[in-house]
Design a protein around this motif. Structure first.
Motif, PDB file in Angstrom:
ATOM      1  N   ARG A 114      -1.758  11.429   5.480  1.00 35.49           N
ATOM      2  CA  ARG A 114      -2.502  10.165   5.396  1.00 35.49           C
ATOM      3  C   ARG A 114      -4.013  10.380   5.513  1.00 35.49           C
ATOM      4  O   ARG A 114      -4.737   9.564   6.083  1.00 35.49           O
ATOM      5  CB  ARG A 114      -2.017   9.152   6.430  1.00 35.49           C
ATOM      6  CG  ARG A 114      -0.579   8.699   6.219  1.00 35.49           C
ATOM      7  CD  ARG A 114      -0.269   7.458   7.022  1.00 35.49           C
ATOM      8  NE  ARG A 114      -1.062   6.299   6.583  1.00 35.49           N
ATOM      9  CZ  ARG A 114      -0.761   5.519   5.528  1.00 35.49           C
ATOM     10  NH1 ARG A 114       0.315   5.788   4.800  1.00 35.49           N
ATOM     11  NH2 ARG A 114      -1.524   4.495   5.222  1.00 35.49           N
ATOM     12  N   TYR A 154      -4.754   4.755  -4.110  1.00 38.75           N
ATOM     13  CA  TYR A 154      -4.451   5.506  -2.887  1.00 38.75           C
ATOM     14  C   TYR A 154      -5.446   5.295  -1.740  1.00 38.75           C
ATOM     15  O   TYR A 154      -5.276   5.893  -0.674  1.00 38.75           O
ATOM     16  CB  TYR A 154      -4.353   7.000  -3.218  1.00 38.75           C
ATOM     17  CG  TYR A 154      -3.125   7.314  -4.040  1.00 38.75           C
ATOM     18  CD1 TYR A 154      -1.868   7.391  -3.443  1.00 38.75           C
ATOM     19  CD2 TYR A 154      -3.216   7.514  -5.413  1.00 38.75           C
ATOM     20  CE1 TYR A 154      -0.741   7.666  -4.190  1.00 38.75           C
ATOM     21  CE2 TYR A 154      -2.091   7.787  -6.175  1.00 38.75           C
ATOM     22  CZ  TYR A 154      -0.858   7.853  -5.557  1.00 38.75           C
ATOM     23  OH  TYR A 154       0.264   8.110  -6.300  1.00 38.75           O
ATOM     24  N   LYS A 157      -3.990   4.308   1.516  1.00 34.82           N
ATOM     25  CA  LYS A 157      -3.125   5.325   2.117  1.00 34.82           C
ATOM     26  C   LYS A 157      -3.923   6.458   2.762  1.00 34.82           C
ATOM     27  O   LYS A 157      -3.392   7.516   3.066  1.00 34.82           O
ATOM     28  CB  LYS A 157      -2.162   5.872   1.066  1.00 34.82           C
ATOM     29  CG  LYS A 157      -1.300   4.793   0.410  1.00 34.82           C
ATOM     30  CD  LYS A 157      -0.361   5.378  -0.611  1.00 34.82           C
ATOM     31  CE  LYS A 157       0.385   4.270  -1.368  1.00 34.82           C
ATOM     32  NZ  LYS A 157       1.183   3.406  -0.471  1.00 34.82           N
TER      33      LYS A 157
END
Length: 258
Positions: A114, A154, A157
């Motif tokens: 992450r 993304y 994330k």
């Protein structure tokens, strides 16, 4: 080199053994960081299983997609690209396929942790379409759109995707010497890295941002794309080519950095 200076271990990717050894030795000797080298030629499309094998069990925190090539050291009409059939495939493989495939290999580990940073190097000719560099310009436009889409997908994330669009940088590919208007590669890398985490879409430094703005004013799209301007530019390029006697072909491969 700049990432090593900032205390990171580095994975170097190039087609040239000598360059890999030289840069790895400099990093280890000057900065005391660990290096790992991978020798591949990004003009081929079958290399990625080997790259994946080399990266296995490595935690890549930062991916820099910096590999690129052009097809001559001068402007050329699309059909005048030297060895056109082969060169078209090589340029697309090197400039676009490498970005997508290398990202595919590294991104899963970043998602698992992450966190991660992906820096994709494009060019101002990806923003301002450049006739007589049609293929190179188009591949750099791909890098811009791919980066923007990937960042949107993304960001939530923990992954930052940055697209860097330099103007004039002294590199082995363009043969330019650094000056007040042309950044050295090291100086540009130092300034561009300072923008990471602050901007996902950047020229990399203030000088290049100013040059991009001025270029848009002095050479607007309608003029740059006009047949008269392109014809004059092509004539000048052909004259330079005749004086030199032949095309020169070269490209620099610099790949993944941690």
């Amino acid at each position: 080199m700049e990432l090593a200076r900032r205390g990171l271990n580095v994975v170097l990717v190039s087609r040239c053994d000598e360059k890999l050894r030289q840069v790895a030795k400099e990093i280890e000797g000057q900065y005391g960081q660990k290096t790992h080298t991978i020798r591949v030629d990004f003009t081929h499309d079958h290399i990625y299983p080997f790259v994946a094998e080399q990266l296995q069990d490595m935690e890549i925190g930062i991916l820099v997609n910096n590999v690129a090539m052009s097809y001559s050291d001068d402007f050329a009409l699309f059909l005048e690209i030297p060895s056109a059939e082969q060169k078209i495939t090589e340029v697309i493989n090197c400039n676009t396929l490498s970005v997508a495939q290398t990202t595919r290999l590294v991104l899963p580990g970043m998602l698992q942790r992450r966190k991660g940073l992906i820096i994709n190097i494009s060019s101002q000719v990806g923003i301002h379409a450049q006739p007589l560099l049609a293929l190179y310009s188009a591949t750099k436009a791909f890098v811009i759109y791919f980066s923007q889409c990937l960042h949107a997908e993304y960001k939530s994330k923990g992954i930052t995707v940055q697209c860097v669009m330099p103007f004039l940088v002294s590199t082995n590919m363009n043969k330019m010497k650094s000056s007040c208007l042309v950044k050295s590669a090291r100086a540009f890398a130092r300034e561009a890295l300072n923008t990471a985490g602050y901007s996902s879409y950047t020229s990399g430094c203030l000088l290049h941002a100013m040059q991009s703005f001025a270029f848009g004013l002095l050479m607007p799209d309608w003029l740059r794309m006009s047949s008269v301007f392109v014809g004059k530019l092509h004539t000048t390029a052909q004259q330079r080519k005749a004086q030199r006697g032949a095309y020169k072909e070269d490209y620099t491969l610099e790949g993944i950095e941690e």
